[in-house]
Design a protein around this motif. Structure first.
Motif, short mmCIF file in Angstrom:
data_model
loop_
_atom_site.label_atom_id
_atom_site.label_comp_id
_atom_site.label_asym_id
_atom_site.label_seq_id
_atom_site.Cartn_x
_atom_site.Cartn_y
_atom_site.Cartn_z
N ARG A 449 0.85 -1.20 0.00
CA ARG A 449 0.00 0.00 0.00
C ARG A 449 0.87 1.23 0.00
O ARG A 449 2.05 1.17 0.37
CB ARG A 449 -0.93 -0.01 1.21
CG ARG A 449 -0.22 0.17 2.54
CD ARG A 449 -1.13 -0.14 3.73
NE ARG A 449 -2.29 0.73 3.80
CZ ARG A 449 -2.31 1.95 4.32
NH1 ARG A 449 -1.19 2.48 4.81
NH2 ARG A 449 -3.41 2.67 4.34
N GLU A 453 -2.93 7.54 4.44
CA GLU A 453 -4.36 7.26 4.41
C GLU A 453 -4.71 6.19 3.37
O GLU A 453 -4.06 6.08 2.34
CB GLU A 453 -5.13 8.54 4.04
CG GLU A 453 -4.98 9.67 5.04
CD GLU A 453 -5.56 9.30 6.39
OE1 GLU A 453 -6.72 8.84 6.41
OE2 GLU A 453 -4.87 9.47 7.41
N ASN A 454 -5.83 5.47 3.65
CA ASN A 454 -6.31 4.46 2.69
C ASN A 454 -6.62 5.07 1.33
O ASN A 454 -6.48 4.40 0.30
CB ASN A 454 -7.58 3.80 3.22
CG ASN A 454 -7.28 2.81 4.34
OD1 ASN A 454 -6.12 2.39 4.50
ND2 ASN A 454 -8.29 2.44 5.09
N ALA A 455 -7.07 6.34 1.33
CA ALA A 455 -7.57 6.96 0.09
C ALA A 455 -6.54 6.88 -1.04
O ALA A 455 -6.90 6.67 -2.20
CB ALA A 455 -7.97 8.40 0.35
N ALA A 456 -5.26 7.03 -0.70
CA ALA A 456 -4.24 7.02 -1.74
C ALA A 456 -4.17 5.64 -2.41
O ALA A 456 -4.11 5.54 -3.64
CB ALA A 456 -2.89 7.40 -1.14
N SER A 457 -4.22 4.58 -1.61
CA SER A 457 -4.16 3.23 -2.18
C SER A 457 -5.44 2.89 -2.94
O SER A 457 -5.42 2.18 -3.95
CB SER A 457 -3.91 2.20 -1.08
OG SER A 457 -2.63 2.41 -0.51
N GLU A 458 -6.55 3.41 -2.44
CA GLU A 458 -7.82 3.18 -3.14
C GLU A 458 -7.76 3.82 -4.53
O GLU A 458 -8.20 3.23 -5.53
CB GLU A 458 -9.00 3.75 -2.35
CG GLU A 458 -9.33 2.92 -1.12
CD GLU A 458 -10.34 3.59 -0.18
OE1 GLU A 458 -11.00 4.57 -0.58
OE2 GLU A 458 -10.43 3.15 0.99
N LYS A 459 -7.20 5.02 -4.57
CA LYS A 459 -7.06 5.74 -5.85
C LYS A 459 -6.12 4.96 -6.78
O LYS A 459 -6.40 4.82 -7.97
CB LYS A 459 -6.52 7.14 -5.55
CG LYS A 459 -6.34 8.03 -6.77
CD LYS A 459 -7.69 8.60 -7.22
CE LYS A 459 -7.61 9.25 -8.59
NZ LYS A 459 -6.74 10.40 -8.64
N LYS A 462 -7.83 2.05 -8.33
CA LYS A 462 -8.79 2.49 -9.36
C LYS A 462 -8.04 2.80 -10.66
O LYS A 462 -8.44 2.38 -11.74
CB LYS A 462 -9.53 3.72 -8.83
CG LYS A 462 -10.66 4.18 -9.68
CD LYS A 462 -11.57 5.12 -8.88
CE LYS A 462 -12.65 5.74 -9.76
NZ LYS A 462 -12.14 6.85 -10.57
N LYS A 476 -8.81 -5.65 2.65
CA LYS A 476 -8.72 -4.85 3.85
C LYS A 476 -8.49 -5.81 5.00
O LYS A 476 -9.13 -6.86 5.05
CB LYS A 476 -10.06 -4.13 4.06
CG LYS A 476 -9.92 -2.64 4.24
CD LYS A 476 -11.28 -2.01 4.42
CE LYS A 476 -11.11 -0.51 4.52
NZ LYS A 476 -12.39 0.18 4.63
N TYR A 481 -6.44 -0.67 4.29
CA TYR A 481 -6.73 -1.02 2.90
C TYR A 481 -5.40 -1.23 2.17
O TYR A 481 -4.46 -0.45 2.35
CB TYR A 481 -7.50 0.13 2.25
CG TYR A 481 -7.83 -0.04 0.79
CD1 TYR A 481 -9.10 -0.44 0.38
CD2 TYR A 481 -6.89 0.25 -0.20
CE1 TYR A 481 -9.42 -0.57 -0.96
CE2 TYR A 481 -7.21 0.12 -1.55
CZ TYR A 481 -8.48 -0.29 -1.93
OH TYR A 481 -8.78 -0.41 -3.26
N ILE A 515 -4.21 13.95 -5.78
CA ILE A 515 -4.64 14.12 -4.39
C ILE A 515 -4.14 15.44 -3.82
O ILE A 515 -4.84 16.13 -3.10
CB ILE A 515 -4.18 12.93 -3.52
CG1 ILE A 515 -5.17 11.78 -3.78
CG2 ILE A 515 -4.17 13.28 -2.05
CD1 ILE A 515 -5.00 10.62 -2.86
#
Ligand SMILES: *Cc1c(COP(=O)(O)O)cnc(C)c1O
Length: 516
Positions: A449, A453-459, A462, A476, A481, A515
């Motif tokens: 990862r 924050e999780n958001a970076a890996s989620e992005k 995607k 997760k 995540y 981001i």
């Protein structure tokens, strides 16, 4: 189609499949289709008159292959692998060609007996204790189920039957401790079958009601770790019993320990519940974590709580002596399962499962109508008693072909080379300070990862899946995540790992741009 046409088109089909494999690299792992793509390519109704084979064959690419997710593409790194190999495909052709349904010994002696041998081969290859062998004089047995999900459910149902028996008859498990181990059996599955098959006969033949004692079900409770596969949840839902998911921790590499189970059992008993079934996972889906089977077994065995091991992915690796720790502690388990169709070059479906004492499941699952009876049923194995469905395919053929074509040493090389590729990818990740590895790299799986924050890996995920050059899925563990890169294809090389890393780095640049 007559046999002449079958010979001709059969050879064309083999060429078609071989061409697919030879050119798979030119494709992308995920197809470019949207849901509903097929309605524009297909007539709304079945053809009234027969069509030529050329017309049917001509539709294959457009309708099927181009809209397939290519699990064997060298850049497919999602989920866990699904196995395949030419010997396995040939075994499946023979299985389809002979097309027996091997529910009883008599319905296909070779289907039954080859499976007895092959499950013994598998058991020895991965280092299971001899009590699981069909050839062992005790009540153990091996069978090939369709999926790991089936195995978990079958074990749960057998465990539930054991619990009902023990509790409704006020029996103490202690008195029974593996008593059946000392019952002699011939090398076949058997004598076992004969003693039990009578139970449901009456209900089947006459107009009586089939009425198993379910009064205890509301008090039963099963356990697994919070990392267990969704099929474990599903088994509990299907069987209508509680399943308690026990917490693991990052500090202990998401492995479930006996002490956690012991504490939960104590709490639940104080509430009047009846602990009856535990699923230990060897190689969890999120991180390939391994539950502590030996310590769980020490809790379960003295209490008569059924311990099942789900080693769907990781079990195959135990063919290598250096990974034999994966089957450690199995002398204390009631059932064990792994998917040869995941990582041992045998195509779906081939999920060997072993029972320490098959008489328990047989006693519960046995139905014995007149049309299934045969003169050998007291001395020969009838696999229908150990599975959910009645019908069963000749699955052992493809395993037989694969094991003989590769040898154990070939299978070991296959496993090892995939683990080396995973380590190679992990080294690339570890050398990049933007990334972290949230769980130890284990076998062919690397979890990674972006730090923070999780958001970076989620992005990032995607972007990867929109880009389509490689395919990964996320997972997760608790609230962390991460992305999973599993080595899946036998065609993946070291260069493909570099390629995947290059794509990931390129897209990571875009994560940060957007981001910030
Ligand atoms: C893949 C997997 C399963 C599901 O396997 P099926 O054979 O598709 O039912 C179950 N458990 C684990 C740990 C898995 O990795």
């Amino acid at each position: 189609m007559d046999s002449q046409e079958f010979r001709k088109h059969g050879k064309e089909m083999i060429d078609f499949v071989a061409d697919y494999w030879d050119t798979i690299r030119e494709r992308q792992p995920l197809p470019d289709v949207q849901p509903g793509y097929i309605w524009n390519l297909m007539p709304n109704e079945a053809p009234k008159e027969k069509e030529t084979w050329e017309a049917i064959f001509g539709d294959l690419n457009k309708v099927v292959v181009d809209a397939n997710t290519h699990w064997h593409h060298p850049h497919f790194f999602a989920y866990y692998p699904t196995a395949n190999s030419y010997p396995a495909i040939l075994g499946d052709i023979l299985s389809a060609g002979l097309a027996p349904i091997g529910f009883t010994w008599k319905s296909s002696p070779s289907c039954t007996e080859l499976e007895l041998v092959i499950t013994d081969w598998f058991a020895k290859m991965i280092g299971l204790p001899s009590m699981f062998l069909n050839q062992d004089p005790g009540p153990g047995a091996g069978i090939i189920q369709c999926t790991a999900s089936d195995s978990t459910l079958v074990a749960l149902l057998a465990a539930r039957a054991r619990a009902v028996k023990l509790h409704s008859q006020g029996q103490s498990w202690m008195g029974k401790l593996w008593k059946s181990d000392i019952v002699n059996k011939s090398w076949q599955l058997i004598q076992k079958h004969s003693s039990i098959s009578n139970g449901s006969q009456a209900a089947h033949d006459s107009a009586k009601m089939i009425n198993p004692d379910s009064s205890l079900f509301p008090r039963l409770v099963a356990y697994c770790s919070d990392q267990a596969h969704s099929s474990v949840d599903k088994a509990a839902l299907l069987a209508g019993v509680k399943m308690r998911k026990l917490q693991t921790s990052r500090g202990s590499n998401y492995s479930l320990k006996g002490e956690t189970l012991a504490a939960a059992i104590k709490e639940d008993r104080a509430q009047g519940l009846i602990p009856f079934y535990v699923v230990a996972t060897v190689g969890t889906t999120p991180t390939c974590a391994v539950d502590d089977v030996a310590s769980l077994g020490k809790i379960c065995q003295p209490e008569g709580i059924w311990l099942h091991v789900d080693a769907a992915y990781a079990g195959s690796a135990a063919v290598c002596p250096e990974y034999r720790y994966l089957t450690a502690g199995t002398e204390l388990v009631d059932s064990f399962n792994f998917n040869a169709h995941k990582w041992l070059l045998v195509n779906f479906d081939c999920s060997p499962m072993w029972f320490r004492d098959a008489t328990e499941a047989e006693a519960y699952f046995s139905v014995d109508p007149l049309y299934l009876k045969h003169e050998h049923q007291n001395t020969a194995a009838d696999y229908r008693h150990l599975q959910i469905g009645l019908g069963r395919r000749f699955r052992s053929l493809k395993a037989w072909f694969v094991i003989r074509s590769m040898g154990i040493s070939g299978l070991q090389t296959h496993i090892r080379s995939m683990c080396v590729l995973a380590q190679r990818f992990a080294d690339l990740v570890a050398a990049d300070s933007r990334f972290e590895i949230p769980a130890p790299v284990h076998l062919g799986l690397v979890c990674f990862r972006l730090k923070g924050e999780n958001a970076a890996s989620e992005k990032l995920l995607k972007l990867i899946n929109e880009d389509r050059r490689i395919h990964l899925v996320p997972a997760k563990a608790h609230d962390i995540y991460f992305l999973r890169l599993a080595i899946c294809s036998t065609k993946t090389t070291s260069d493909d790992i570099l390629f995947a890393w290059k794509v990931i780095c390129e897209l990571t640049e875009r994560v940060h741009e957007d981001i910030i």
